[in-house]
Design an enzyme around this catalytic site. Structure first.
Site, PDB file in Angstrom:
ATOM      1  CD  GLN A  37      -7.452  -4.088  -3.553  1.00 58.89           C
ATOM      2  OE1 GLN A  37      -7.357  -3.088  -2.861  1.00 58.89           O
ATOM      3  NE2 GLN A  37      -8.036  -4.075  -4.744  1.00 58.89           N
ATOM      4  CB  CYS A  70      -4.478  -3.299  -4.780  1.00 54.70           C
ATOM      5  SG  CYS A  70      -2.734  -3.038  -4.405  1.00 54.70           S
ATOM      6  CG  HIS A 129      -5.237  -5.582   1.169  1.00 56.12           C
ATOM      7  ND1 HIS A 129      -6.309  -5.234   1.965  1.00 56.12           N
ATOM      8  CD2 HIS A 129      -5.005  -4.494   0.371  1.00 56.12           C
ATOM      9  CE1 HIS A 129      -6.705  -4.001   1.670  1.00 56.12           C
ATOM     10  NE2 HIS A 129      -5.932  -3.540   0.709  1.00 56.12           N
ATOM     11  NE  ARG A 163      -4.750  -0.438   5.105  1.00 59.47           N
ATOM     12  CZ  ARG A 163      -4.753  -0.027   3.838  1.00 59.47           C
ATOM     13  NH1 ARG A 163      -4.019   1.021   3.478  1.00 59.47           N
ATOM     14  NH2 ARG A 163      -5.470  -0.649   2.937  1.00 59.47           N
ATOM     15  CG  ASP A 176       0.635  -3.890  -4.603  1.00 59.38           C
ATOM     16  OD1 ASP A 176       0.449  -2.651  -4.704  1.00 59.38           O
ATOM     17  OD2 ASP A 176       0.635  -4.479  -3.508  1.00 59.38           O
ATOM     18  NE  ARG A 218     -10.963  -2.739  -0.935  1.00 66.07           N
ATOM     19  CZ  ARG A 218      -9.904  -2.214  -0.305  1.00 66.07           C
ATOM     20  NH1 ARG A 218      -8.952  -1.624  -0.989  1.00 66.07           N
ATOM     21  NH2 ARG A 218      -9.787  -2.300   1.016  1.00 66.07           N
TER      22      ARG A 218
HETATM   23  N1   CP Z   1      -5.876  -0.661  -2.243  1.00 65.45           N
HETATM   24  C1   CP Z   1      -5.941  -0.119  -1.012  1.00 65.45           C
HETATM   25  O1   CP Z   1      -6.125  -0.812  -0.005  1.00 65.45           O
HETATM   26  O2   CP Z   1      -5.814   1.219  -0.996  1.00 65.45           O
HETATM   27  P1   CP Z   1      -5.557   2.128   0.307  1.00 65.45           P
HETATM   28  O3   CP Z   1      -4.201   1.763   0.827  1.00 65.45           O
HETATM   29  O4   CP Z   1      -5.625   3.529  -0.191  1.00 65.45           O
HETATM   30  O5   CP Z   1      -6.617   1.819   1.313  1.00 65.45           O
HETATM   31  N1  NVA Z   2       1.220  -3.907  -0.980  1.00 66.42           N
HETATM   32  C1  NVA Z   2       0.715  -2.580  -0.711  1.00 66.42           C
HETATM   33  C2  NVA Z   2      -0.763  -2.557  -0.814  1.00 66.42           C
HETATM   34  C3  NVA Z   2      -1.388  -1.205  -0.614  1.00 66.42           C
HETATM   35  C4  NVA Z   2      -2.875  -1.249  -0.705  1.00 66.42           C
HETATM   36  C5  NVA Z   2       1.173  -2.130   0.661  1.00 66.42           C
HETATM   37  O1  NVA Z   2       1.096  -2.927   1.602  1.00 66.42           O
HETATM   38  O2  NVA Z   2       1.625  -1.003   0.790  1.00 66.42           O
END
Ligand code: CP
Ligand code: NVA
Length: 324
Positions: free
Chosen positions: A136, A265, A133, A106, A225, A293
């Protein structure tokens, strides 16, 4: 047997059949989770988890998932793995490939995930970048598939920011052929190239709609989101103003189908992109979505690290999968 990808960087390029096999595998693993019949196909395997941004769901589901499959996980951060830091990305990829069996990343720049995948000889999974992502959206689609929704015929309404999560939904629409109506404020559109590509490949089933209520009209799924994604915190005030009218509330949900579901998400911001009445209401499936997930990513890890174990998972309940 459909072609299997070496890595999971994005959804574009995946085969629909392979994704459906993944869903079936996730269901098989889920059915025996916590029982004596739960297989451990990743015994002796280790995943490196590289997180440059906060995470609850993704970090926990990969860590717990790896343990449940019999493997181990080691946590790394920006000090050890970065494209601006201590050592070159090819060196990191080569060294990790000699010690672990999977790299989960990530980070901010998508190019780092691509570079790791280019140089690693073990699978690399994108656990969120500024661009996308995919894990997700695979789990989201798995959630809808389990509910019996027709993934090729449904209409999904996106209301909110043109961000990484939307950009993976654009690719998912191309993959499965569903209708995706995108309502985003001016100035917060998804990447123009990705959007045009999705529009072109979907023969018009992916389109931008100005009015959020029009996007939601007759939809099977209403998705939103955070207005402010990780890394854009300094824009939060400006975004609250720009996103006025894009809050998913009961009035907006009333334009969707009667059996429409609300998805997010998470993490969520009640009173901004969605009101509590919707996200905590009967149409919301966000908790199940988050829980999936784990199941989906367990199947994904087995599919990438030990694909030969996948189709034998059923048999593995009674006879161990042979060692590599
Ligand atoms: N939805 C998601 O990826 O959550 P986190 O950022 O908590 O991993
Ligand atoms: N769009 C959000 C998703 C978090 C899971 C971010 O990137 O912060």
């Amino acid at each position: 047997m459909s072609a299997r990808p070496a890595h999971l960087i994005d959804l574009l390029g995946l085969e629909r059949e392979w994704v459906l096999e993944l869903f079936a595998e996730a269901d098989r693993l889920r059915a025996v989770r916590g029982t004596a019949r739960a297989p451990r196909p990743l015994a002796g395997k280790t995943a490196a988890l590289v997180f440059h941004k906060p995470s609850l769901r993704t970090r926990v589901s990969f860590t717990v998932g790896m343990h449940e499959l019999g493997g181990d996980a080691v946590d790394l951060g920006a000090v050890e793995v970065s494209d601006t830091g201590r050592e070159s990305v090819p060196d990191v990829a080569h060294v990790l490939s000699g010690m672990v069996d999977l790299i989960v990343v990530r980070t901010f720049r998508h190019s780092l995930v691509r570079a790791l995948a280019e140089h690693a000889t073990v699978p690399v999974i994108n656990a969120l970048t500024d661009q996308s992502h995919p894990c997700q959206i695979l789990a989201d689609l798995y959630t809808l598939w389990r509910m019996g929704r027709a993934l090729d015929q449904m209409t999904v309404a996106w209301v909110g920011d043109g961000n990484n999560v939307l950009q993976s939904w654009l690719e998912a629409a191309t993959l499965f052929g569903f209708t995706l109506r995108v309502a985003v404020p001016d100035g917060f559109e998804p990447d123009a190239g990705l959007f045009l590509e999705a529009e072109r490949r979907s023969s018009g089933r992916v389109r931008r709609v100005r009015d959020p209520q029009e996007a939601v009209r007759g939809a099977d799924v209403v998705y939103t989101d955070a207005w402010t994604s990780m890394g854009h915190e300094q824009e939060a005030g400006l975004r609250r103003v720009a996103f006025a009218g894009f809050t998913v509330n009961p009035a907006m949900m009333s334009h969707a189908k009667r059996d429409a579901v609300f998805m997010h998400c998470l993490p969520a911001h009640r009173g901004e992109e969605v009101v509590a009445e919707v996200i905590d209401g009967p149409q919301s499936i966000v908790v199940e979505e988050a829980g999936n997930r784990l199941h989906l990513q367990k199947a994904l890890m087995v599919a990438l690290v030990r694909p030969q174990a996948c189709r034998r998972t059923r048999a593995a309940f009674v006879e161990p999968v042979p060692a590599d």
